[in-house]
Design an enzyme around this catalytic site. Structure first.
Site, PDB file in Angstrom:
ATOM      1  N   CYS A 291       1.170   1.409  12.628  1.00  0.00           N
ATOM      2  CA  CYS A 291       2.220   1.179  11.637  1.00  0.00           C
ATOM      3  C   CYS A 291       2.595   2.516  11.016  1.00  0.00           C
ATOM      4  CB  CYS A 291       1.791   0.175  10.563  1.00  0.00           C
ATOM      5  SG  CYS A 291       0.451   0.714   9.476  1.00  0.00           S
TER       6      CYS A 291
ATOM      7  N   HIS B 278       0.818  -1.199   0.000  1.00  0.00           N
ATOM      8  CA  HIS B 278       0.000   0.000   0.000  1.00  0.00           C
ATOM      9  C   HIS B 278       0.856   1.256   0.000  1.00  0.00           C
ATOM     10  CE1 HIS B 278       0.529  -1.414   4.178  1.00  0.00           C
ATOM     11  NE2 HIS B 278       0.732  -0.129   4.462  1.00  0.00           N
TER      12      HIS B 278
END
Length: 460
Positions: free
Chosen positions: A172, A67
C-alpha cells in the site's frame, strides 16, 4: 517491541460519541493530543485525511485503521476507539465502523515500530478476536488481549503437499496497515482453499519474505495486490492478476481463483503488458497522478530532511562559537566544521530535484524512466534554455526549480512510455540492447530537448 508497547490505554475511547467519519477522526486525534502523543492536532489530521484521500482505511467488517507517518507525532502510538452506534466511514464493504485503530508514527519511525504495526493487522484477522474487542469491559482488558510478541498461526498446516502453489505481492502507499492485512487475508484464504502461497510484503520497513526466482518459476500464478509500484519485470511470462491492495483484503478468494485459472492473462515485461496488467488500471486519472507524484515526493524527502538538518547544524555551530560582526555574511561557513556541514547539506539538497523527477518517471515507466527523469530534474535545478547555448552566450541559465522538476518527471515518464510502445514489436533478440542503449539514449535526448520548452514557462 510488541503491540502492547504501542497500544496506549490512556488514549483509548471505549464509547466513541462521533457519528461521522471526520468527527470520529477528530475525537480520536484529540485523545492523542491530550495524552501528549502528538504536538499538533491539525497537522496530524491533515496527514490522516491525505491518506484517506488515496484509499479508505475502513477495511470492512467493522474495522478502520486510519494511519499516518507524520512530523506531528511525538511518540509512536496506536489509539483504540470503540463505537457502540457505528460510524459511517465509507468502508470497503459499505458497513459502519465499530472498532478504530488510529496509528500515529513519526516520520523517522524505525523497523521495530513498523513490524509491531504489521503484527496488529494479523491479530485482527484471527477468528473471534473482534468479538473479544467488542466486549472488553475496560481499557486494560483491551490491552491484555494483545499479550505476546507474535501472533500464533497454523497457516498452511492442512494443505496437501501436491496442492497448487501461488506467489503474491502486497503493497500500500504507506506500507503500514493494508500491506499486512492483505498478506494475512491471502494466506488465510489460501489455507481454506487448499492452496500453498508465499506472500511478499512491500511495507514501510522494506521488502519482507522476498520472492526468489525459484519461487516465481515454480508458481502456477501470481497475485499483485498493490497501490504503489512494485518490481514487475521478474514476473515476465507468468499468469498474473493485478488488483488494488483493498481487493487483497476484501476479495482474497476471488484473486486466488483467478490466478489459478488457465485463462488468467500472461504478464509480459518491457512495455508489452496487457491492459489488465497495467499498474494504474484500477486508478482514476487523479489517483494515478497522485500516486506518481507521491512516489517522487517520498523519495525526495529524505534528501530535504538530511540536507536541511546538516545546514541548520552549520548555522548553529557558527552561532555557538561566534562570528565577528564584519563576517556575518559568512554565517554558516565561518568555522571549518560549520563549512563542512553546510557543504554536506548542500550536496544532499543538490539531489532533491533530480530525485523528485526521477522517481516520478520511475513510477510511470519503471526502470527505463529513471535516467530520463533524473536528467529532467537536473536541468530544472541548474537551468538551461535555448538562449544560452553556444560559446558567446550572454544570458544566464534560467532554472525552473520544483515546478519544472515536477512537470519534467511526468514528461520523462510519458516519453519513456511512448518509446516502450514504439519498440514493443522489436525482435526478442534485441531486448538486451533495447534496455541498455535505445531507452537511455533516446530517453535522455528527447527529455533534454523537451525541457528546453518546459524551463521557460516553469521558471516564470
Amino acid at each position: 517491541m510488541n503491540i502492547q508497547d504501542l497500544l496506549a490505554p490512556e488514549v483509548m475511547i471505549l464509547d466513541l460519541q462521533a457519528t461521522t467519519k471526520r468527527a470520529a477522526l477528530k475525537e480520536i486525534i484529540a485523545s492523542l493530543y491530550n495524552a501528549g502523543k502528538i504536538r499538533d492536532e491539525q497537522e496530524f489530521l491533515e496527514g490522516i485525511l491525505a491518506r484517506e484521500a488515496q484509499t479508505t482505511t475502513g477495511l470492512g467488517e467493522g474495522i478502520a485503521m486510519p494511519h499516518s507517518k507524520n512530523a506531528a507525532v511525538i511518540t509512536p502510538t496506536i489509539a483504540f476507539a470503540r463505537s457502540g452506534k457505528g460510524v459511517d466511514y465509507d468502508s470497503l464493504d459499505g458497513q459502519p465502523v465499530e472498532l478504530f485503530f488510529m496509528i500515529a508514527v513519526p516520520t523517522d519511525a524505525n523497523d521495530t515500530h513498523l513490524q509491531a504495526l504489521a503484527n496488529l493487522s494479523r491479530y485482527l484477522l484471527q477468528d473471534g478476536f473482534m468479538a473479544k474487542l467488542k466486549t472488553a469491559p475496560t481499557s486494560q482488558a483491551v490491552w491484555d488481549l494483545f499479550a505476546g510478541d507474535e501472533v500464533p498461526t497454523t497457516l498452511g498446516s492442512h494443505v496437501a503437499a501436491d496442492a497448487p502453489y501461488l506467489v503474491a505481492v502486497t503493497a500500500c502507499t504507506t506500507g503500514i496497515a493494508h500491506t499486512y492485512m492483505a498478506e494475512e487475508a491471502l494466506k488465510k484464504e489460501a489455507e481454506k482453499l487448499g492452496v500453498h502461497i508465499k506472500v511478499e510484503t512491500n511495507g514501510a520497513s522494506g521488502v519482507g519474505n522476498r520472492l526468489t526466482p525459484e519461487d516465481i518459476a515454480n508458481a502456477q500464478g501470481v497475485i499483485v495486490a498493490a497501490d504503489k509500484k512494485v518490481e514487475m519485470q521478474r514476473f515476465d511470462g507468468k499468469r498474473l492478476i493485478k488488483r488494488p491492495v483493498a481487493d487483497g483484503i476484501r476479495k482474497p478468494d476471488e484473486l486466488i481463483d483467478l490466478a489459478l485459472q488457465d485463462e488468467a492473462p500472461v504478464f509480459h515485461a518491457d512495455g508489452s503488458e496487457t491492459p489488465s496488467d497495467n499498474h494504474t488500471q484500477d486508478l482514476s486519472v487523479g489517483k494515478a497522478f497522485y500516486q506518481h507524484l507521491m512516489s517522487g515526493v517520498s523519495s525526495m524527502l529524505p534528501f530535504v530532511i538530511g540536507g536541511g538538518i546538516a545546514i541548520a547544524l552549520a548555522f548553529l555551530i557558527d552561532q555557538s562559537l561566534g562570528v565577528p560582526h564584519d563576517q556575518l555574511a559568512s554565517l554558516g561557513t565561518y568555522h571549518p566544521i560549520a563549512a563542512f556541514l553546510k557543504q554536506i547539506g548542500g550536496a544532499a539538497f543538490g539531489f532533491m530535484l533530480p530525485v523528485l523527477a526521477g522517481y516520478i518517471a520511475y513510477s510511470i515507466a519503471e526502470k527505463p524512466g529513471l535516467v530520463a527523469g533524473f536528467v529532467a530534474g537536473e536541468i530544472a535545478a541548474t537551468g538551461y534554455n535555448i538562449y544560452n547555448v553556444g560559446l558567446d552566450a550572454t544570458h544566464a541559465p534560467i532554472p525552473s526549480g520544483f515546478l519544472g522538476a515536477l512537470v519534467g518527471g511526468f514528461l520523462a515518464g510519458g516519453i519513456m512510455l511512448l518509446l516502450k510502445s514504439a519498440f514493443k514489436k522489436l525482435p526478442k533478440s534485441l531486448d538486451g540492447i533495447k534496455s541498455i542503449l535505445f531507452y537511455p539514449v533516446l530517453g535522455v535526448i528527447l527529455t533534454g530537448f523537451a525541457m528546453l520548452i518546459i524551463n521557460i514557462p516553469m521558471s516564470a
